[in-house]
Design a protein around this motif. Structure first.
Motif, short mmCIF file in Angstrom:
data_model
loop_
_atom_site.label_atom_id
_atom_site.label_comp_id
_atom_site.label_asym_id
_atom_site.label_seq_id
_atom_site.Cartn_x
_atom_site.Cartn_y
_atom_site.Cartn_z
N PRO A 167 -38.69 -16.34 -17.67
CA PRO A 167 -38.00 -17.04 -18.76
C PRO A 167 -38.74 -18.27 -19.30
CG PRO A 167 -37.00 -17.61 -16.66
CD PRO A 167 -38.00 -16.52 -16.38
N THR A 168 -39.79 -18.73 -18.63
CA THR A 168 -40.48 -19.94 -19.10
C THR A 168 -41.95 -19.71 -19.40
OG1 THR A 168 -41.02 -20.65 -16.84
CG2 THR A 168 -38.93 -21.40 -17.74
N SER A 169 -42.44 -18.48 -19.26
CA SER A 169 -43.89 -18.26 -19.36
C SER A 169 -44.45 -18.52 -20.75
CB SER A 169 -44.24 -16.83 -18.92
OG SER A 169 -43.67 -15.89 -19.80
N ALA A 170 -43.61 -18.36 -21.80
CA ALA A 170 -44.09 -18.54 -23.17
C ALA A 170 -43.84 -19.95 -23.69
CB ALA A 170 -43.42 -17.53 -24.09
N LEU A 171 -43.42 -20.87 -22.81
CA LEU A 171 -43.04 -22.21 -23.23
C LEU A 171 -44.04 -23.24 -22.73
CD1 LEU A 171 -39.25 -21.94 -22.31
CD2 LEU A 171 -40.35 -21.32 -24.46
N ASP A 172 -44.09 -24.38 -23.43
CA ASP A 172 -44.97 -25.44 -22.94
C ASP A 172 -44.32 -26.14 -21.75
OD1 ASP A 172 -43.26 -27.65 -23.76
OD2 ASP A 172 -43.94 -27.33 -25.79
N VAL A 173 -45.07 -26.97 -21.06
CA VAL A 173 -44.64 -27.53 -19.78
C VAL A 173 -43.34 -28.32 -19.92
CG1 VAL A 173 -45.26 -29.12 -17.94
CG2 VAL A 173 -46.99 -27.60 -18.89
N THR A 174 -43.22 -29.12 -20.96
CA THR A 174 -42.02 -29.94 -21.14
C THR A 174 -40.79 -29.08 -21.33
OG1 THR A 174 -43.33 -31.70 -22.15
CG2 THR A 174 -40.95 -31.76 -22.52
N VAL A 175 -40.90 -28.05 -22.16
CA VAL A 175 -39.75 -27.17 -22.42
C VAL A 175 -39.45 -26.32 -21.19
CG1 VAL A 175 -38.83 -25.37 -23.93
CG2 VAL A 175 -40.29 -27.15 -24.88
N GLN A 176 -40.48 -25.93 -20.45
CA GLN A 176 -40.26 -25.22 -19.19
C GLN A 176 -39.34 -26.03 -18.28
OE1 GLN A 176 -43.81 -24.13 -17.10
NE2 GLN A 176 -44.62 -22.89 -18.77
N ALA A 177 -39.62 -27.31 -18.16
CA ALA A 177 -38.83 -28.18 -17.29
C ALA A 177 -37.38 -28.24 -17.77
CB ALA A 177 -39.43 -29.58 -17.25
N GLU A 178 -37.18 -28.27 -19.09
CA GLU A 178 -35.83 -28.32 -19.64
C GLU A 178 -35.05 -27.04 -19.31
OE1 GLU A 178 -36.33 -28.94 -23.78
OE2 GLU A 178 -36.91 -31.05 -23.60
N VAL A 179 -35.70 -25.88 -19.45
CA VAL A 179 -35.04 -24.61 -19.17
C VAL A 179 -34.72 -24.49 -17.69
CG1 VAL A 179 -35.31 -22.10 -19.18
CG2 VAL A 179 -36.04 -23.44 -21.17
N VAL A 180 -35.64 -24.91 -16.82
CA VAL A 180 -35.40 -24.86 -15.38
C VAL A 180 -34.23 -25.77 -15.00
CG1 VAL A 180 -36.35 -25.45 -13.12
CG2 VAL A 180 -37.75 -24.21 -14.77
N ALA A 181 -34.21 -26.97 -15.56
CA ALA A 181 -33.11 -27.90 -15.28
C ALA A 181 -31.78 -27.32 -15.74
CB ALA A 181 -33.38 -29.24 -15.96
N LEU A 182 -31.79 -26.63 -16.88
CA LEU A 182 -30.58 -26.00 -17.40
C LEU A 182 -30.08 -24.92 -16.45
CD1 LEU A 182 -28.50 -25.33 -19.61
CD2 LEU A 182 -30.25 -23.89 -20.68
N LEU A 183 -30.97 -24.06 -16.00
CA LEU A 183 -30.58 -23.00 -15.08
C LEU A 183 -30.02 -23.57 -13.78
CD1 LEU A 183 -33.54 -20.51 -15.62
CD2 LEU A 183 -31.18 -20.22 -16.40
N CYS A 184 -30.64 -24.62 -13.27
CA CYS A 184 -30.15 -25.26 -12.05
C CYS A 184 -28.75 -25.83 -12.25
CB CYS A 184 -31.11 -26.37 -11.61
SG CYS A 184 -32.68 -25.79 -10.95
N ARG A 185 -28.53 -26.47 -13.39
CA ARG A 185 -27.22 -27.05 -13.67
C ARG A 185 -26.15 -25.97 -13.79
NH1 ARG A 185 -24.52 -28.05 -18.36
NH2 ARG A 185 -26.33 -27.67 -19.70
#
Length: 245
Positions: A167-185
């Protein structure tokens, strides 16, 4: 939420995925890692009966539904409404001629959910998107926004399980972190069961409770993420870790 036993997927007699056991409970994240062609995505797709033209054997239960023996109607009730697939490039799966709000409304109506403006606005707000995005076309949003929209759609449909393929492979590092934080929440707040396919071991180390390592279609190592990533027992797992920058 996910129970798999002795899953084997073959194409033309060739074994491409062999998973003896895979369980994911509510609020839990399990990651499947390995290089390209190791059978990760095939395993994920088989959980929703989406491995077209494949020979599938073993036991697969998702949200209590026996995927291999379920009727087409039962599978339609499972896919999207209870178990949602979040793809690597969501923009490629969205119709370029359809506004995001129209797409969401159609999906909600198909599954008998509230398709009102307020319900859709709540869904996108839950993933930190402005409801104004519902008026846009897919080409008018960024990759990160499209990914979060895909997650919002799953939440609006009431999904209990999210199957995320890179889910994050096509995203830049900053947006990757946002998506990961969202999934964790969302895991913490809603008790979602998350099955994550990834080759990014750094990502996996931040989110996964347990890890399965696949090579050439077979599971070569599995266990708690902290143990597998800190003290790998299989040479292939050690090679993956040593390949990290």
């Amino acid at each position: 939420m996910i129970e798999v036993r002795e899953l084997r997927v073959r194409y033309g007699g060739r074994l491409v995925a062999d998973v003896p056991e895979l369980d994911v409970g509510p609020g839990e994240c399990v990651a499947i890692v390995g290089e390209s062609g190791s059978g990760k995505s095939t395993t994920l797709l088989s959980l929703l009966g989406l491995t077209e033209n494949a020979e599938v054997s073993g036991e697969i239960r998702v949200c209590g539904v026996d995927v291999r023996t379920a009727s087409p109607r039962a599978l339609r009730g499972l896919r999207g409404a209870r178990a949602a697939l979040v793809m690597q490039s969501p923009q490629a799966a969205l119709s370029p001629a359809t506004r995001l709000g129209v797409l969401m409304r159609r999906a909600l109506k198909l599954h008998g959910r509230d398709a009102g403006e307020q319900a859709m606005a709540r869904a996108v707000a839950a993933v930190m998107l402005d409801p104004e995005i519902l008026r846009r076309y897919p080409h008018e949003v960024s990759g990160g926004q499209a990914q979060r929209f895909a997650i919002a759609l799953a939440l609006a449909l009431g999904a209990e399980v999210i199957l995320a393929d890179e889910p994050t492979s096509a995203l830049d590092v900053t947006v990757q972190a946002e998506v990961v934080a969202l999934l964790c929440r969302l895991r913490a707040e809603r008790g979602l069961a998350l099955l994550l396919v990834s080759h990014d071991l750094a990502l996996v180390s931040t989110i996964a409770d347990r890890v399965l390592v696949m090579k050439d279609g077979a599971v070569v190592e599995s266990g708690p993420a902290a143990t597998v990533l800190a003290e790998p027992a299989h040479p292939y797992t050690r090679e993956l870790l040593e390949a990290l920058p």
